[in-house]
Design a protein around this motif. Structure first.
Motif, short mmCIF file in Angstrom:
data_model
loop_
_atom_site.label_atom_id
_atom_site.label_comp_id
_atom_site.label_asym_id
_atom_site.label_seq_id
_atom_site.Cartn_x
_atom_site.Cartn_y
_atom_site.Cartn_z
N PHE A 22 -1.34 -5.86 17.41
CA PHE A 22 -0.52 -4.91 17.80
C PHE A 22 0.41 -5.00 16.46
CE2 PHE A 22 4.34 -3.88 18.18
CZ PHE A 22 3.97 -2.06 18.63
N SER A 25 -2.13 -3.96 13.67
CA SER A 25 -1.60 -2.26 13.23
C SER A 25 -0.88 -1.62 12.66
CB SER A 25 -2.96 -1.55 14.93
OG SER A 25 -3.54 -2.12 15.11
N GLY A 29 -0.50 0.04 9.03
CA GLY A 29 -0.25 2.44 9.38
C GLY A 29 1.10 2.36 9.14
N LYS A 30 2.14 1.37 9.04
CA LYS A 30 3.56 2.73 8.81
C LYS A 30 3.63 1.59 6.93
CE LYS A 30 7.21 4.45 9.21
NZ LYS A 30 6.27 5.59 9.04
N ASP A 34 -2.06 5.41 2.93
CA ASP A 34 -3.57 5.34 3.57
C ASP A 34 -4.51 4.85 3.20
OD1 ASP A 34 -2.65 7.42 2.89
OD2 ASP A 34 -2.51 8.40 4.39
N TYR A 39 -6.71 0.20 4.54
CA TYR A 39 -5.49 0.94 5.92
C TYR A 39 -6.94 1.05 6.98
CZ TYR A 39 -2.17 4.82 7.55
OH TYR A 39 -1.24 4.91 8.14
N HIS A 42 -6.05 -1.32 9.78
CA HIS A 42 -5.48 -1.14 11.46
C HIS A 42 -5.97 -0.28 12.50
CE1 HIS A 42 -3.99 3.33 10.75
NE2 HIS A 42 -3.85 3.00 11.84
N MET A 43 -6.80 0.48 11.75
CA MET A 43 -7.87 1.34 13.35
C MET A 43 -9.11 0.32 13.89
SD MET A 43 -8.84 4.35 10.46
CE MET A 43 -7.25 5.16 9.25
N PHE A 47 -9.35 -0.24 17.43
CA PHE A 47 -10.63 -0.42 18.83
C PHE A 47 -10.47 -1.78 19.26
CE2 PHE A 47 -11.87 2.74 15.50
CZ PHE A 47 -12.04 3.83 16.72
N GLY A 119 -5.97 8.83 17.39
CA GLY A 119 -6.13 8.23 15.78
C GLY A 119 -7.72 8.29 15.54
N MET A 122 -8.54 12.22 14.77
CA MET A 122 -7.54 12.46 13.27
C MET A 122 -8.85 12.06 12.29
SD MET A 122 -3.87 11.10 11.77
CE MET A 122 -3.38 10.04 13.18
N LYS A 128 -6.00 17.82 12.61
CA LYS A 128 -4.88 16.24 11.99
C LYS A 128 -3.67 16.33 11.59
CE LYS A 128 -6.35 13.35 8.41
NZ LYS A 128 -4.63 12.62 7.45
N GLU A 132 -1.11 13.58 13.43
CA GLU A 132 -0.77 12.96 13.21
C GLU A 132 0.83 12.59 13.37
OE1 GLU A 132 -1.65 13.58 9.22
OE2 GLU A 132 0.20 12.33 8.14
N HIS A 135 0.63 11.40 16.92
CA HIS A 135 -0.21 9.49 16.91
C HIS A 135 1.56 8.65 15.99
CE1 HIS A 135 -2.67 5.81 15.94
NE2 HIS A 135 -2.62 5.83 14.44
N GLU A 136 1.83 9.09 14.86
CA GLU A 136 3.27 8.65 14.83
C GLU A 136 3.87 8.26 16.03
OE1 GLU A 136 5.29 10.46 11.66
OE2 GLU A 136 6.25 9.23 11.25
C1 HEM Z 1 -8.48 2.52 16.32
C2 HEM Z 1 -7.75 3.40 16.57
C3 HEM Z 1 -7.00 3.91 15.43
C4 HEM Z 1 -6.86 5.18 14.78
C5 HEM Z 1 -8.36 6.39 14.11
C6 HEM Z 1 -5.93 5.17 13.69
C7 HEM Z 1 -6.09 5.91 12.29
C8 HEM Z 1 -4.66 6.60 12.16
C9 HEM Z 1 -5.30 7.46 10.58
C10 HEM Z 1 -6.19 8.58 10.40
C11 HEM Z 1 -3.78 7.67 10.51
C12 HEM Z 1 -2.99 8.61 9.75
C13 HEM Z 1 -2.75 8.45 7.68
C14 HEM Z 1 -2.46 8.98 7.54
O1 HEM Z 1 -1.20 9.60 7.09
O2 HEM Z 1 -3.06 10.84 6.87
C15 HEM Z 1 -3.29 7.05 11.59
C16 HEM Z 1 -2.08 6.53 10.64
C17 HEM Z 1 -0.94 5.64 11.52
N1 HEM Z 1 -1.09 4.97 12.33
FE1 HEM Z 1 -2.60 4.85 13.46
N2 HEM Z 1 -4.76 4.44 13.63
C18 HEM Z 1 -5.40 3.76 15.31
C19 HEM Z 1 -4.64 2.94 15.20
C20 HEM Z 1 -3.50 2.33 15.78
C21 HEM Z 1 -2.58 1.17 16.29
C22 HEM Z 1 -3.35 0.81 17.77
C23 HEM Z 1 -1.60 1.76 15.73
C24 HEM Z 1 -0.53 0.57 15.97
C25 HEM Z 1 -0.33 -0.26 16.53
C26 HEM Z 1 -1.81 2.45 14.78
C27 HEM Z 1 -0.04 2.62 14.11
C28 HEM Z 1 -0.15 3.79 12.86
C29 HEM Z 1 0.87 3.57 12.32
C30 HEM Z 1 2.27 3.81 12.48
C31 HEM Z 1 1.06 5.40 11.22
C32 HEM Z 1 1.45 5.90 10.28
C33 HEM Z 1 2.20 6.74 11.01
C34 HEM Z 1 3.16 6.90 9.93
O3 HEM Z 1 4.22 6.88 9.81
O4 HEM Z 1 2.60 8.36 9.20
N3 HEM Z 1 -2.46 3.63 15.30
N4 HEM Z 1 -3.53 5.66 11.66
#
Ligand code: HEM
Ligand code: HEM
Length: 246
Positions: A22, A25, A29-30, A34, A39, A42-43, A47, A119, A122, A128, A132, A135-136
């Protein structure tokens, strides 16, 4: 007070890996750009967390007494009573999960499921912008649950001094009644657990193409990052510039 084993090895292993992944990831992510090669990890870690939850759910049915969902206290009244006892300063000790931590665990499992789903949507290009934002939002709701979880554990430990924090390290808590007995540590299941986790982690890493950022998972291709597309584009542009000069 005599201590007994409450949390077996697989439950503790799950806790450490899940907590670590956690933090991994969420921080990537934060705080990582990206466009970075990092980056996509984190995905991949997301999984792997989903796989851990599948194992934990199985353990919730077949594991030892306090790892079973049957021992989770999920009746809403219990949660309300628990919080009112915090206000009145009269919280009761539980040998397994108390109502707040039972709910926190289930909420975290659901949050992870929602993060993986949004995620994946997206990266597949489905609405998307909308996903987004969602997800955030889920990532922050998850973080908030974790912060409350840690504060709750600290609060409990200060109030009851019953070894709650160390229970996730050595599995042991102080006994409450005279008839309670240690659960098995389940070393064989722990070993199987580790083999499966390492197997799935290496499957994920082998299925991820670091050159073009694609993940080939269970027969489907997901474009996790675009790192080298940018790189390819530069070469493509240069090639045409050269040819236009000819
Ligand atoms: C398999 C799973 C996941 C996929 C496919 C995925 C995909 C993505 C994508 C595509 C973005 C956006 C990137 C952009 O700004 O263009 C993103 C952002 C983010 N993800 Fe994930 N993610 C996954 C799992 C997780 C997990 C488990 C966490 C946290 C524990 C997480 C935390 C975040 C955070 C904090 C952001 C940034 C949000 C922001 O401030 O814009 N993600 N993720
Ligand atoms: C300093 C950090 C942490 C401490 C001291 C801690 C401690 C604990 C303790 C003592 C329990 C058992 C609670 C009970 O007996 O009612 C527990 C359960 C749990 N914690 Fe944590 N925790 C920490 C961080 C985290 C993090 C970062 C996460 C998730 C991202 C997490 C997720 C969970 C989950 C899902 C459970 C339920 C475990 C199960 O039944 O499989 N914890 N934690």
């Amino acid at each position: 007070m005599k201590k007994i084993v409450v949390y077996d090895l697989p439950t503790r292993a799950f806790h450490f890996l899940f907590g670590f992944l956690f933090i991994f990831s969420f921080s990537i992510g934060k705080f990582v750009d990206d466009d970075s090669w990092l980056y996509a990890y984190h995905m991949l870690s997301g999984f792997l967390m989903a796989f851990l939850i599948v194992l934990r759910i199985l353990w919730g049915f077949f594991g030892t007494k306090y790892a079973r969902f049957k021992s989770f206290q999920l009746r809403p009244k219990k949660l309300v009573d628990y919080f009112s006892s915090i206000v009145s300063g009269k919280t009761k000790r539980e040998l397994g999960h108390n109502p707040a931590s039972s709910y926190a665990a289930i909420i975290m499992f659901i949050m992870l499921f929602l993060l993986v789903t949004t995620g994946v949507l997206m990266v597949r290009g489905v609405a998307k912008e909308l996903f987004e934002e969602v997800h955030e939002l889920f990532a922050f709701a998850f973080l908030l649950t974790v912060i409350f979880h840690i504060l709750g554990v600290l609060f409990h430990q200060i109030r009851h001094q019953d070894g709650m924090i160390s229970s996730m390290f050595n599995g042991k808590k102080d006994k409450i009644g005279p008839d309670e007995q240690s659960v098995a540590q389940a070393p064989f299941s722990f070993f199987i657990f580790l083999v499966l986790i390492l197997g799935f982690a290496s499957y994920l890493l082998n299925s991820f193409n670091t050159q073009n950022g694609t993940l080939y998972l269970f027969g489907k291709t997901l474009q996790l990052s675009e790192q080298d597309n940018e790189h390819d584009l530069k070469y493509y542009n240069r090639y045409y510039e050269i040819n236009e000069d000819d």
